[in-house]
Design a protein around this motif. Structure first.
Motif, mmCIF file in Angstrom:
data_model
loop_
_atom_site.group_PDB
_atom_site.id
_atom_site.type_symbol
_atom_site.label_atom_id
_atom_site.label_comp_id
_atom_site.label_asym_id
_atom_site.label_seq_id
_atom_site.Cartn_x
_atom_site.Cartn_y
_atom_site.Cartn_z
ATOM 1 N N PRO A 128 38.655 35.825 32.348
ATOM 2 C CA PRO A 128 39.623 36.908 32.523
ATOM 3 C C PRO A 128 39.596 37.908 31.381
ATOM 4 O O PRO A 128 40.319 38.894 31.400
ATOM 5 N N PHE A 129 38.747 37.676 30.390
ATOM 6 C CA PHE A 129 38.888 38.437 29.140
ATOM 7 C C PHE A 129 37.786 39.465 28.898
ATOM 8 O O PHE A 129 38.061 40.641 28.716
ATOM 9 N N MET A 152 48.199 46.962 20.801
ATOM 10 C CA MET A 152 47.299 47.819 21.583
ATOM 11 C C MET A 152 48.063 48.990 22.190
ATOM 12 O O MET A 152 47.549 50.108 22.270
ATOM 13 N N GLY A 197 49.232 49.943 33.106
ATOM 14 C CA GLY A 197 50.034 49.865 31.888
ATOM 15 C C GLY A 197 49.792 48.585 31.108
ATOM 16 O O GLY A 197 50.533 48.258 30.189
ATOM 17 N N GLY A 198 48.724 47.857 31.472
ATOM 18 C CA GLY A 198 48.417 46.606 30.778
ATOM 19 C C GLY A 198 47.398 46.821 29.658
ATOM 20 O O GLY A 198 47.047 47.963 29.328
ATOM 21 N N ASP A 199 46.920 45.726 29.094
ATOM 22 C CA ASP A 199 45.928 45.809 28.019
ATOM 23 C C ASP A 199 44.664 46.536 28.473
ATOM 24 O O ASP A 199 44.072 47.304 27.715
ATOM 25 N N SER A 200 44.253 46.291 29.716
ATOM 26 C CA SER A 200 43.044 46.969 30.205
ATOM 27 C C SER A 200 43.248 48.473 30.209
ATOM 28 O O SER A 200 42.375 49.229 29.785
ATOM 29 N N LYS A 258 46.077 33.091 37.968
ATOM 30 C CA LYS A 258 45.488 34.294 38.568
ATOM 31 C C LYS A 258 44.255 33.987 39.415
ATOM 32 O O LYS A 258 43.639 34.891 39.965
ATOM 33 N N ILE A 294 44.097 48.309 36.876
ATOM 34 C CA ILE A 294 45.295 47.606 37.358
ATOM 35 C C ILE A 294 44.982 46.137 37.655
ATOM 36 O O ILE A 294 45.570 45.540 38.536
ATOM 37 N N GLY A 295 44.075 45.590 36.880
ATOM 38 C CA GLY A 295 43.779 44.166 36.986
ATOM 39 C C GLY A 295 42.569 43.847 37.855
ATOM 40 O O GLY A 295 42.012 44.721 38.521
ATOM 41 N N HIS A 348 51.392 55.542 34.593
ATOM 42 C CA HIS A 348 51.932 54.186 34.733
ATOM 43 C C HIS A 348 53.214 54.222 35.562
ATOM 44 O O HIS A 348 54.031 55.138 35.437
ATOM 45 N N ARG A 349 53.384 53.211 36.397
ATOM 46 C CA ARG A 349 54.507 53.236 37.339
ATOM 47 C C ARG A 349 55.850 52.873 36.699
ATOM 48 O O ARG A 349 56.880 52.923 37.362
ATOM 49 N N ARG A 350 55.820 52.465 35.442
ATOM 50 C CA ARG A 350 57.084 52.186 34.737
ATOM 51 C C ARG A 350 57.179 53.073 33.495
ATOM 52 O O ARG A 350 56.280 53.874 33.246
ATOM 53 N N ARG A 375 34.512 40.038 30.701
ATOM 54 C CA ARG A 375 34.051 40.671 31.944
ATOM 55 C C ARG A 375 32.939 41.691 31.742
ATOM 56 O O ARG A 375 32.967 42.778 32.295
ATOM 57 N N GLU A 415 43.321 49.823 26.654
ATOM 58 C CA GLU A 415 42.001 49.672 26.049
ATOM 59 C C GLU A 415 41.018 50.691 26.645
ATOM 60 O O GLU A 415 40.282 51.361 25.931
ATOM 61 N N ARG A 475 53.063 47.286 29.691
ATOM 62 C CA ARG A 475 52.983 45.822 29.708
ATOM 63 C C ARG A 475 52.040 45.322 28.601
ATOM 64 O O ARG A 475 52.098 44.152 28.203
#
Ligand code: NAP
Length: 328
Positions: free
Chosen positions: A299-300, A200, A167-170, A272, A254-255, A189-191, A302, A173, A195
């Motif tokens: 981290p951006f 986005m 549920g993040g930017d990744s 991180k 998921i990161g 997504h688990r929520r 990759r 995207e 996030r």
């Protein structure tokens, strides 16, 4: 410890090999500690060894197999005098100079050995996080991926439904990117809120090809060896109800976790674990004489090409710094 090395490069993805090509051409005779292959994080060649086709690295009109690409980069580095040990770095000492780096090969039984070096380039990469399911492992590269940009355009996903987890930017995207190829993208997504950054998230949620599946986790990836992934079973964590989503692929978004645990007492890392690069556009770390390149410090973006570019920067920075120390 024997002679002092001029430059040790830790890691052998596109950042490590590019750094080695540049450093070797500058007559530094770098030593690459490439990893011993005991598991994913210790794989010589890094994440690209798990990618089928790389279609977005300039220079390959029809794409190139990830493993082949890493092999070619290694050969190019060796052609100019790079030395390579398929060993894994266990620990370092960056507190005094010359620096010390200890390495071993658990696979072939090479015991831990120390090497002293004037300069170090850290290019250890990052590992994509997976959910951790047995079935997820079983279908890796057969419908399960952690990189939409790498794998999304493969024929198996075209005009077929796919699932993205996260549920993040990744996640948003990758989900948005996959709408170019897939018939529908289920965002599991688990929520019940994302996030991801507002803009986005909005872009993804207003895309008619993206269907969110809220409060849900993937319990099992389903399929056969011949067909690859054919569906995932998801559980709604509020109601405990399970359902099956038919799809040809599952993308974990998921990161990532940078492969830097062994550096935590020696370099400044962010929360991180990414190596902090205090100077914009440079590869200098918190320790003079230690440089970083690629996903362990990024981290951006990759991407293979950005990692290669960072490897080039690190080799140039290392060469200039060594010259300032009178080491050529
Ligand atoms: P992230 O922001 O940490 O999001 C990870 C997502 O995965 C979260 O939604 C999390 O759920 C979920 N998750 C984590 N572990 C899980 C598990 N075991 N099972 C199911 N779901 C799980 O990571 P990211 O999206 O990779 O982003 C990393 C950083 O890069 C962020 O700072 C992001 O802004 C940046 N980034 C930026 C862009 C861009 O601007 N173009 C693109 C990509 C990434 P919860 O929400 O419940 O924690």
């Amino acid at each position: 410890m024997a002679d002092i090395e001029k430059l040790v490069i830790i890691g052998s993805g596109p950042a490590g090999w590019t750094a080695a090509i540049y450093a070797a051409r500058a007559s530094l005779k770098p030593l690459v500690l490439a990893g011993d292959g005991v598991n994913r994080e210790r794989m010589p060649g890094g994440q690209l060894m798990f990618t089928t086709e790389v279609e977005n690295f300039p220079g390959f009109v029809h794409g190139i197999d990830g493993q082949k690409m890493m092999g070619v980069m290694q050969q190019q580095a060796e052609r100019f005098g790079t030395r390579v040990l398929q060993n894994y770095v266990t620990r370092v000492d960056f507190k005094t100079r010359p620096f010390k780096v200890w390495h071993l090969n658990d696979l072939s039984g090479v015991a831990e050995t120390g090497v002293a070096t004037h300069a170090v380039i850290v290019a250890t990469g990052a590992s994509a996080n997976y959910i951790g399911l047995e079935s997820e492992k079983k279908f890796e590269n057969n419908g399960v991926s952690a990189c939409a940009v790498c794998d999304g355009a493969l024929p198996r996903f075209r005009n077929n439904p796919v699932v993205v987890v996260g549920g993040g930017d990744s996640a948003v995207e990758e989900g948005t990117y996959l709408t170019k190829f897939a018939s529908i993208v289920y965002l599991v997504h688990r929520r019940d809120t994302l996030r991801a950054s507002k803009i986005m998230a909005q872009r993804a949620l207003s895309n008619s090809k993206i269907k969110p599946v809220w409060n849900s986790v993937v319990e099992e990836v389903l399929g056969t060896e011949e067909a690859g992934v054919t569906a995932v079973r998801v559980k709604n964590i509020k109601t405990n109800a399970t359902s099956v989503i038919e799809c040809r692929g599952m993308f974990a978004a998921i990161g990532h976790t940078p492969n830097t645990a062994f550096l935590k007492d020696h370099l400044v890392l962010d929360v991180k674990g990414y190596v902090t690069l205090p100077h914009p556009f440079r590869s200098l770390t918190s320790v003079e004489g230690v440089f970083a390149a690629g996903d362990c410090a990024d981290p951006f973006y990759r991407q293979a090409i950005t990692a290669a570019g960072m490897g080039c920067r690190a080799a140039i920075d290392a060469e200039r710094w060594l010259a300032q120390q009178g080491i050529h």
